[in-house]
Design a protein around this motif. Structure first.
Motif: not given
Length: 193
Positions: A130-140, A166-169, A189-193
């Motif tokens: 419900v708080f999803a923002d920027r589309p960057v993840s390959a999975a939920a 923001e953690l890109a799954v 690795s996964e990138w995050y901000s």
């Protein structure tokens, strides 16, 4: 020294005022793309991570039947398959003409559902937090799927603070552990901000 069986809906009763709940606010890309090989056979690309040069890392199926240089097609999108990175991962170059990739993915891509969900969902928004923002993840970020608007409202009412990361799954969500000793499992690795 005891156990309690609780549900996510109980979280506002478990946390205390002043506690901080950190959630991953990334949005899942519709990054699973059904495509057609030059032979007419089916193929699928799951975009994992973009690179600065216009290419990206992806899972390609069937990877062994798709030689480097192969062009996979669907309406409005061509994907050139490149270097084999191992474990089904390939370098890919999507070509959307002059359209933004996110716009094309919204039309042709599917949510990358985990294998235990056997059918596509009718409403892709059900696979977003419900708080999803920027589309960057390959999975939920699946743990967040259980936090409903009502649970979040109750958390706030109780004085529980919320912060986002923001953690890109990515790939490890799809990769089962296949070693006997956990310390031998290679984590991507996964990138995050």
């Amino acid at each position: 020294d005891t156990f309690e069986h609780r549900r996510v809906v109980d979280l506002p009763d478990i946390l205390e005022p002043g506690d901080l709940l950190v959630v991953n606010d990334t949005r899942v890309l519709p990054a699973r793309i059904p495509l057609v090989r030059p032979t007419g056979g089916a193929a699928e690309v799951l975009l994992l991570e973009a690179r600065d040069d216009g290419t990206g890392d992806a899972l390609v199926r069937p990877s062994k039947k798709v030689p480097a240089g192969t062009l996979l097609l669907t309406e409005g999108l061509a994907v050139e398959v490149g270097e084999d990175l191992g474990e089904g991962r390939r370098v890919v170059r999507p070509d959307t003409g002059d359209r933004p990739l996110l716009d094309v993915l919204a039309e042709v891509g599917l949510p990358p559902l985990p294998p235990y969900i056997e059918e596509q969902i009718d409403d892709p928004e059900r696979y977003q937090t419900v708080f999803a923002d920027r589309p960057v993840s390959a999975a939920a970020p699946t743990a967040g799927l259980h936090l409903t608007g009502a649970v979040i409202a109750r958390l706030r009412e109780r004085g529980i603070e919320m912060a986002t990361v923001e953690l890109a799954v990515g790939l490890d969500t799809f990769r089962p552990v296949q070693v006997d000793r956990l310390d031998e499992h290679v984590m991507h690795s996964e990138w995050y901000s």
